[in-house]
Scaffold this motif. Structure first.
Motif, PDB file in Angstrom:
ATOM      1  N   ASP A 153       0.914  -0.887   0.191  1.00  0.00           N
ATOM      2  CA  ASP A 153       0.316  -0.010  -0.260  1.00  0.00           C
ATOM      3  C   ASP A 153       0.793   0.792  -0.163  1.00  0.00           C
ATOM      4  O   ASP A 153       2.403   1.157  -0.767  1.00  0.00           O
ATOM      5  CB  ASP A 153      -0.906  -0.212   1.082  1.00  0.00           C
ATOM      6  N   ASN A 198       3.239   0.758   3.527  1.00  0.00           N
ATOM      7  CA  ASN A 198       3.849  -0.827   3.686  1.00  0.00           C
ATOM      8  C   ASN A 198       3.717  -2.143   2.836  1.00  0.00           C
ATOM      9  O   ASN A 198       3.102  -2.220   1.883  1.00  0.00           O
ATOM     10  CB  ASN A 198       2.829  -1.592   4.907  1.00  0.00           C
ATOM     11  N   PHE A 254       3.152  -6.000   2.559  1.00  0.00           N
ATOM     12  CA  PHE A 254       2.322  -7.123   3.043  1.00  0.00           C
ATOM     13  C   PHE A 254       2.546  -8.660   2.671  1.00  0.00           C
ATOM     14  O   PHE A 254       3.032  -8.654   1.481  1.00  0.00           O
ATOM     15  CB  PHE A 254       1.189  -7.055   2.144  1.00  0.00           C
ATOM     16  N   VAL A 306       3.282  -7.539   8.042  1.00  0.00           N
ATOM     17  CA  VAL A 306       3.704  -6.137   7.492  1.00  0.00           C
ATOM     18  C   VAL A 306       4.472  -5.462   7.911  1.00  0.00           C
ATOM     19  O   VAL A 306       5.274  -5.477   8.915  1.00  0.00           O
ATOM     20  CB  VAL A 306       2.454  -6.064   8.128  1.00  0.00           C
ATOM     21  N   GLN A 323      -7.650   1.882  -1.876  1.00  0.00           N
ATOM     22  CA  GLN A 323      -7.215   0.532  -1.391  1.00  0.00           C
ATOM     23  C   GLN A 323      -7.765   0.117  -2.425  1.00  0.00           C
ATOM     24  O   GLN A 323      -8.629  -0.425  -1.761  1.00  0.00           O
ATOM     25  CB  GLN A 323      -5.707   0.185  -1.536  1.00  0.00           C
ATOM     26  N   MET A 368      -9.084  -2.513   0.049  1.00  0.00           N
ATOM     27  CA  MET A 368      -8.211  -3.473   1.224  1.00  0.00           C
ATOM     28  C   MET A 368      -8.542  -2.246   2.199  1.00  0.00           C
ATOM     29  O   MET A 368      -8.616  -0.591   2.013  1.00  0.00           O
ATOM     30  CB  MET A 368      -6.973  -3.126   0.351  1.00  0.00           C
ATOM     31  N   ARG A 369      -7.875  -2.511   3.453  1.00  0.00           N
ATOM     32  CA  ARG A 369      -7.603  -1.980   4.458  1.00  0.00           C
ATOM     33  C   ARG A 369      -8.818  -0.909   5.082  1.00  0.00           C
ATOM     34  O   ARG A 369      -8.723  -0.104   5.501  1.00  0.00           O
ATOM     35  CB  ARG A 369      -6.501  -1.347   4.822  1.00  0.00           C
ATOM     36  N   SER A 370     -10.273  -1.257   4.743  1.00  0.00           N
ATOM     37  CA  SER A 370     -10.717  -0.867   5.451  1.00  0.00           C
ATOM     38  C   SER A 370     -12.318  -1.572   6.415  1.00  0.00           C
ATOM     39  O   SER A 370     -11.892  -2.819   5.836  1.00  0.00           O
ATOM     40  CB  SER A 370     -12.265  -0.410   4.323  1.00  0.00           C
TER      41      SER A 370
END
Length: 842
Positions: free
Chosen positions: A435, A438, A440, A481, A651, A688-690
């Motif tokens: 992202d 980071n 992953f 991460v 994302q 992503m990441r929500s």
């Protein structure tokens, strides 16, 4: 003995004097002697058995390559009895290869000398010489004195005829007898007669229980009006018989152990079985006296062979399944056995063909001269059969060895069947993405019990490092991460607004540290390397690149060498300064004021380190004609807060799953994918990441093109306004999304299946590479507002097999309706196979 040759290799020639017989032992490289010349000026001849009967030569080669040559002193090339030296030449390809010479003396001759050889019979008698005593003619008898004649035999007497007793009399001229293969020699004072043991004029007779071949002759000599004759006879045991009979009053015995010096082992094929025998040839010699003046020396060279003994070959399977190579040993043989070919099914391969094919075929000879053959065949060759099970694979190899017994080249074969079983081990694999800040990393476990160490960068993943990198795991995966600023991340390049960083991850076996899997992920991370503040303060970040490992960031300075970094470590240097300090310059342009500085190593440090670093430019632009006023007032809040137009980051990722379970996905390095037209493709699109379950992601339009440009033609529509293309809706199938270990909020994930025939509508436009694009809408699940946000269509799809297409995918985001009816603008760009999303006020 003397040895020599003109070819540069060593030959050992040894002469052994055995009375009236000479034996020559020859050790030749390769063990082959092709021709022999008994004297220096004598013609060469092949050591053939038929020649032995006439000249008395016999040649033998044992399996160890040792050559033995036998010959009587009175051979065909001796002119008179004075010559005692024998010159022997061995020739190859018509040239003298080497020679040897030796001297054997035999001064004391018996009245009669008899030699019994497996190839011939020889009798030598002394003729009456002029100075010998005379005998009355009336004393002549058929079996009398072998020298007895009418008068002494001077040089004027000539041989004219011979009488052979079978026991009937057969008379023939001397020349005729020689043409029939007999040797009649009148050498000095001795008469020599040599015959084959199977000549027509010999006959068999049982003597004291021993089967004998008998040669009985009378030779007639003449001069003018006179004639005389000499009798000569010999009896030899038959080669297949025995020497001592059972009717003798006395006998002597000699015990010869199997394997004694002078003998050898020989290979045979008996009843289609490999067999061996031990062969030795003793020489027996007897001497008896009939009266004071007559004596007989009797010499027998008698080969003895032990009964054949079956020696079945052994097949030893030395295969180690983990090495994935069949290893087999075949033995044990004598040195006179050669491996000619190997048959695999219906393929017959010579030894050279096997080696060309990649098979390792070797011959090994031990100290006791036994021979074995080894063969190695990899499991991957087509001659190896495979039978796959659920957790293991069985490999089988059937083969037949083709062998020869030398020197007769007698063929025989031996078959073998090999089997090996291997456990199917699936190694672990690594995948990942990025992202804005980071890396992953996802590690999928392999087969149960497959242990490995995870290496991040250059460090092993320890317990403390796992905590730093948000380590998580379940029964099938582990995840990490890794921040882009972590010390295990390598910086490859720096741009004005981003940093390109790389993370290396490897899986290694414990103990050996052998590499199981290597994975490298490089991403561009947005970064404000330079910031300009309204009060004239400027900040700059200098990053140490992987390509300059010796750089110390704390030694970097601005133009003013006294202005070092406010903060530094072994990777970064951070500077804070104002527009009127540290050597900052200022320039004016129309309505713009430019402040500049640069970061570099001081000159003296570059000289000391013998390295040249490129200066980093720092620039800040200020608008000289624009002012900003800020006003605000306060009042009590009259309503609940709601989402306003704002800037932020989202994302969205598009992946392709390997099957409809959506449990495993292709990695970035797997693209482009190769698929047949009959195969379905399983797409997944995720926000992503929500963690907001009140937000949903919906597919508005999806289509495919032949190149990266989303507006290019031809275009294959897959999803239109959230539904499958109504022209051919069977090509797209929507799959539901459920909560599992990976998906916490199904509303953030959409899945659909595309049949590959969707891209084959026009064969003229069919390309072997397809790009898939999608427009997505992010909706407020509490207030869908209709349209695409109202829900996704669901259709069934069918597919057909056909040509192969390579699939790449791209994702685009369109304008969407957001919370409270506000308009969001969605921008996108791709990093690897993941996509960043930003939204802001229109």
């Amino acid at each position: 003995a003397h040895t020599g040759n003109g070819l540069g290799w060593s030959v050992n020639v040894t002469f052994v004097c055995l009375g009236n017989v000479v034996r020559v032992d020859v050790d030749v490289p390769g063990g082959i002697v092709t021709e022999i010349a008994p004297g220096k000026y004598d013609p060469a001849f092949l050591p053939m058995p038929e020649f032995a009967a006439q000249c008395g030569f016999r040649f033998r080669t044992d399996p160890q390559g040792k050559n033995k040559f036998y010959g009587p002193i009175q051979h065909c090339f001796v002119e008179n009895e004075v010559i005692k030296r024998n010159f022997l030449y061995w020739n190859e390809f018509g040239e003298v290869a080497f020679y040897g010479n030796g001297t054997c003396s035999y001064p004391k001759w018996s009245s009669r000398e008899i030699i019994c050889d497996p190839g011939f019979m020889e009798v030598s008698v002394k003729r009456a010489a002029p100075n010998d005593y005379d005998l009355p003619a009336q004393q002549l008898t058929k079996f009398g004195d072998p020298r007895r004649a009418a008068e002494p035999l001077g040089p004027e007497f000539h041989m004219v005829s011979m009488v052979f007793y079978t026991p009937e009399e057969t008379i023939m001229k001397v020349a005729e007898a020689q043409e029939r293969g007999y040797r009649i020699g009148n050498i000095g004072s001795r008469l020599v007669i040599r015959s084959s043991q199977t000549a027509p004029e010999t006959y068999s007779k049982d003597v004291a229980g021993v089967s004998m071949n008998v040669l009985e002759t009378t030779t007639v000599f003449e001069k003018k009006w006179l004639a005389t004759r000499v009798n000569a006879a010999a009896a030899c045991p038959k080669p297949e018989g025995k020497v001592c009979g059972n009717k003798k009053n006395s006998h002597s015995g000699q015990l010869i152990p199997v394997g004694a010096v002078g003998g050898f082992f020989k290979s045979y094929l008996h009843n289609d079985q490999y067999s061996t025998s031990y062969i030795i040839e003793p020489m027996l010699e007897l001497l008896w006296t009939e009266d004071v003046t007559e004596d007989t020396r009797y010499k027998v060279l008698f080969p003895i062979a032990t009964p054949l003994k079956d020696q079945p070959p052994q097949v030893i399977d030395n295969t180690v399944p983990e090495e994935r190579v069949f290893k087999v040993l075949l033995g044990y043989f004598l040195s006179d056995v050669a491996l000619e070919s190997i048959t695999f099914g219906d393929e017959v391969l010579s030894i050279q063909d096997c080696r060309t094919r990649g098979f390792n075929v070797l011959e090994h000879i031990s100290l006791n001269s036994s021979k074995v053959f080894t063969l190695e065949v990899p499991f991957t060759d087509r001659v190896v059969q495979q039978m796959k099970g659920t957790v293991s694979t069985v490999y089988t190899l059937a083969l037949t060895f083709g062998l020869l017994v030398l020197p007769d080249y007698t063929p025989f074969s031996y078959s073998a069947y090999l089997e090996a079983k291997t456990e199917d081990i699936v190694p672990p694999s690594v995948s990942g993405g990025c992202d804005s800040a980071n890396f992953f990393i996802f590690v999928k476990y392999g087969s149960p019990g497959f242990s490995f160490h995870t290496i991040v960068g250059k460090r092993a993943l320890t317990r403390s490092l796992s905590q730093d990198y948000s380590f998580m795991e379940n029964s099938t995966h582990l995840s990490l991460v890794v921040p882009s600023t972590a010390p295990d991340v390598a910086i490859e390049a720096v741009k004005s607004s981003s940093i390109k960083a790389r993370l290396d991850v490897s899986l290694r076996k414990p103990g050996s540290y052998a590499v199981v899997e290597e994975f490298t992920l490089a991403c561009n991370f947005p970064s404000a390397l330079t910031e300009c503040f309204p009060n004239g303060t400027m900040t700059a970040l200098a990053v140490k690149l992987e390509s300059v490992p010796n750089l110390n960031p704390s030694q970097l300075t601005l133009r003013d060498p006294s202005c070092g970094p406010n903060y530094s470590d072994d990777r970064y240097a951070f500077f804070v300064f104002t527009g009127n300090s540290c050597g900052t310059t200022r320039r004016f342009f129309q309505n713009v004021m430019l402040y500049e500085n640069e970061i570099s190593l001081p000159d003296e440090l570059e000289v000391a380190t013998q390295s040249k670093t490129e200066a980093i430019k720092i620039s800040c632009y200020y608008d000289t004609n624009t002012t900003h006023a800020v006003a605000f007032n306060t009042r009590p809040r009259r309503s609940e807060p709601y989402a306003e137009n704002a800037n932020g980051g989202l994302q969205v990722a598009m992946r392709i799953a390997s099957d409809d379970s959506y449990s495993t996905f292709y990695r970035p390095e797997d693209y482009p994918l190769a698929k047949y037209l009959s195969q379905p493709m399983y797409f997944e699109v995720e926000l992503m990441r929500s963690l907001n379950s009140q937000v949903s992601l919906e597919l508005e339009n999806c289509w495919a093109t032949q190149n990266e440009d989303r507006t290019s033609t031809p275009r294959w529509n897959l999803i239109i306004n959230g539904c499958a293309n109504p022209v051919d809706s069977s090509q797209v199938v929507f799959h539901p999304v459920w909560v599992d270990d990976r998906v916490q909020h199904p509303s953030l994930v959409k899945r659909f299946e595309v049949q590959m025939f969707a891209f084959a509508e026009n064969k003229d436009h069919l390309n072997n590479r397809i790009y898939v694009h999608c427009d997505v809408v992010i909706c407020d699940a509490r207030n869908p507002l209709g349209g695409v946000c109202a829900g996704q269509c669901s259709q069934q799809a069918q597919g057909t097999k056909g040509k192969t297409l390579k699939i790449l995918y791209y994702l685009t985001l369109k304008q969407a309706q957001g919370t409270k009816g506000k308009t969001l603008k969605i921008l996108y760009y791709c990093i690897g196979c993941f996509f960043k999303v930003y939204f802001g006020m229109l």
